[in-house]
Design a protein around this motif. Structure first.
Motif, mmCIF file in Angstrom:
data_model
loop_
_atom_site.group_PDB
_atom_site.id
_atom_site.type_symbol
_atom_site.label_atom_id
_atom_site.label_comp_id
_atom_site.label_asym_id
_atom_site.label_seq_id
_atom_site.Cartn_x
_atom_site.Cartn_y
_atom_site.Cartn_z
ATOM 1 N N ASP A 273 0.814 -1.219 0.000
ATOM 2 C CA ASP A 273 0.000 0.000 0.000
ATOM 3 C C ASP A 273 0.843 1.264 0.000
ATOM 4 O O ASP A 273 0.373 2.323 0.427
ATOM 5 N N TYR B 171 2.820 6.165 2.566
ATOM 6 C CA TYR B 171 2.133 4.890 2.796
ATOM 7 C C TYR B 171 0.685 5.192 3.142
ATOM 8 O O TYR B 171 0.402 6.097 3.943
ATOM 9 N N THR C 190 -3.217 3.948 4.469
ATOM 10 C CA THR C 190 -3.910 2.949 5.287
ATOM 11 C C THR C 190 -5.214 3.526 5.818
ATOM 12 O O THR C 190 -5.380 4.749 5.898
#
Length: 647
Positions: A34, A47, A49
């Motif tokens: 990701d 990143y 999330t």
């Protein structure tokens, strides 16, 4: 991370204990899923999330590798709608280069993005990236420099190649600042010294406008060894105040080395409400060869003090249940009119309305009145009568009357005689005396129930003091056999799916230590774990390599009879000629019993007279009872020093 919803994902705690090279691999593989590295227009790795905790964990691991980052809140498209999410952006060109060196080698299948990042870094000047974003207020300086140069916003945009949208007026409300290279480019066009200084400064500090509470949240600290820094919730903090700590450490070490008694008295005074701490400090005093005198109503102050012989005098304030107000009255009376001569004298001078019976009983049990004459048992028995006479005396003094007791306190009988009316009583048995002492002081001061078993304890080869385990954070154990001897201070049980387990707190007069007894061991030995029983725990010490904590796994529990039966190698009885002449042999013969099994342990009699010494070894068919009562009886017959248990 597996098996959790996207919003609930976290990085397992074990990952934070991994070495840096393993964290690099972990983050590289995480980014392969990701993560974003770069494209033709965006060159900031991030990143993504849906879990805020996972974003925070990633930020912490990046910081471990020297890569600062920032968390942004986002709205991601999700199944025809939007879902809240978070991105962790690497901050600054230097951090991107570190990211490229340490994490990118472990990223899989991102060759195109990686090429864009390399191209961007190759064409970007070094040293012009933003360690800290320059605050948005710098737009005011840019506007002033533009007017001074006589340029319009459009002309400035064309000449600089920069968008001027965020410099108009107050800009957008969400704009937090500008990159250093943006301000450096404008400083170059305007030939502005102040803009150039801001663009090239190491750090640009915002002025603090206000500090507002955001609530409470648990944090953690990780000490950075050798550098004396620490990481607090992902923020590296330089311990500049460690110099002050070092100065305090030096001063206290000097005091302890040159004035140990005064130092330890001060430390115990500061912690006298913490019994466990005082127990450890008293053991420190023993290690320093400092004598600690028990509380004495005619010598002690409220706090711990030192006498002219460099001995520490126990503070009255450490006596539980006495109360500072009552103790202050007693100390004041002593300092005003001299030492108390007897229990009756103390009751008369203190006033029973201010110092009640409960306080006086507590002080008697603690040993604080031992200097007044009489045993503790006698004083407890005599106390009601002494208080009654004191009340009568003070009442009569108030009315100017005398009575039959006038002679006791100041009339026909001298002040030195009131203790003569106290009954003569033998002192409490040692075990009871120590129990009352523990009840009032919270610890054993003038003795310890384990003292009776010193020979048994000293013979345990792998025995450790509790203080060695309780305070040792540096020694690493790997299934090391150990025996811990102590008095059972408390036992609490807990029911589990496998049965009942116990938490046993031991006291060996050096420290307190709590050990967990698993179900199978507790089932077998639970009957021995009674409060105030003296026991030996046999097991292994093991240090958890991940947490660094040392745990004791108890495998066996022994009472003192079991210790003798399992570990005794020889019993030595000493007899002198005079004892034999007085007819001790028939009494000794009655205590010798036929052994159930030959060779359980040898018995040797050492005989002395004026001319010679002889060792007589009895046959293997003889033994003596090894329970507490049997050993006490033998020591009472021959003398404690004449019975030796050899382990």
């Amino acid at each position: 991370m597996l098996g959790k919803k996207a919003t609930e994902k976290v990085i397992p705690a074990e990952v934070f204990a991994l070495p840096d090279e393993d964290i690099e691999l972990f983050l590289g593989r995480l980014w392969s899923g990701d993560g974003f590295i770069a494209n033709a227009t965006l060159h900031v790795p991030f990143y993504a999330t849906s879990s805020l905790q996972l974003a925070d964990d990633v930020q912490t691991l990046l910081l471990r590798l020297g890569i600062p980052s920032r968390i942004h809140s986002k709205q991601f498209r999700y199944r025809g709608g939007h879902r809240a999410g978070y991105t962790v952006h690497v901050l600054g060109q230097g951090s991107v280069e570190t990211f490229l060196q340490r994490i990118v080698p472990h990223v899989i299948s991102r060759e195109t993005q990686l090429a864009h990042l390399h191209q961007h870094l190759h064409t970007t000047d070094r040293g012009r990236s933003s360690k800290d974003t320059i605050p948005a207020d710098v737009r005011q300086w840019v506007a002033e420099e533009r007017l001074k140069a006589g340029l319009t916003w459009n002309e400035l945009e064309c000449r600089s190649g920069l968008s001027m949208k965020e410099f108009y007026g107050n800009g957008s409300a969400n704009k937090q600042g500008f990159y250093r290279d943006t301000i450096a480019r404008l400083a170059e066009i305007f030939h502005s010294a102040r803009l150039n200084t801001v663009a090239n400064s190491d750090v640009f500090w915002d002025a603090v406008v206000s500090i507002e509470a955001r609530g409470e949240e648990d944090t953690y600290d990780l000490t950075v060894e050798q550098d004396h820094n620490f990481v607090a919730d992902g923020i590296i903090v330089h311990n500049s105040h460690s110099a002050a700590y070092a100065l305090v450490a030096f001063q206290t070490a000097w005091l302890k080395a040159h004035h140990p008694a005064a130092f330890m008295a001060a430390v115990m005074s500061a912690d006298m409400d913490n019994t466990e701490k005082v127990v450890t400090l008293l053991d420190d005093c023993r290690q320093l060869n400092l004598q600690v005198l028990p509380p004495d109503i005619n010598r002690s102050e409220y706090q711990f003090t030192v006498d002219d012989q460099n001995r520490i005098i126990y503070g009255l304030g450490a006596v539980k249940g006495a109360g500072e107000a009552a103790l202050s009255i007693l100390v004041e009376q002593r300092n005003k009119d001299g030492a108390f001569k007897s229990l009756a004298d103390l009751c008369k001078r203190a006033g029973t309305q201010k110092v009640n019976r409960r306080v006086l009983e507590t002080l008697i049990k603690s040993g604080a009145f031992d200097s007044l004459g009489g045993t503790r048992r006698a004083m407890l028995e005599y106390l009601p009568e002494a208080m009654r006479m004191a009340e009568q005396y003070n009442r009569n003094q108030g009315t100017g009357q005398t009575d039959l007791f006038g002679g006791l306190f100041g009339g026909g009988v001298a002040e030195s005689t009131p203790e003569a009316t106290m009954p003569e009583r033998e002192e409490f048995p040692e075990k009871e005396r120590l129990r009352l002492e523990k009840e009032t002081l919270g610890l054993y001061l003038t003795g310890h129930p384990l003292d009776e078993y010193q020979s048994e304890i000293a013979g345990l080869g792998s025995r450790k003091k509790l203080v060695d385990i309780a305070e040792d954070d540096s020694t690493k154990y790997r299934r090391e056999p150990v025996m811990l001897a102590g008095l059972v201070a408390s036992v609490r049980t807990q029911h589990t799916d496998n049965g009942k387990r116990a938490f046993v707190q031991l006291d060996d007069n050096t420290a307190y230590y709590e050990a967990m007894i698993f179900t199978d061991t507790f089932t077998q030995y639970g009957n021995l774990l009674e409060k105030e029983a003296c026991v030996v725990l046999e097991g292994t010490l093991d240090t958890d390599q991940r947490t660094g904590k040392t745990r004791l796994r108890v495998e066996k529990v022994h009472n003192m009879q079991s210790v003798r039966e399992n570990f005794l190698r020889k019993l030595v009885l000493r007899l002198e000629e005079q004892q034999v002449q007085q007819g001790i042999l028939p009494a000794l013969r009655q205590r010798l019993k036929p052994a159930a099994t030959a060779g359980s342990f040898p018995i040797t009699i050492e005989y002395f007279n004026a001319q010679a010494r002889a060792d007589l070894r009895l046959g293997g068919t003889w033994t003596v009872p090894l329970d507490d009562a049997g050993v006490r009886d033998l020591r009472q017959l021959l003398g404690k020093e004449n019975v030796s248990l050899v382990f």
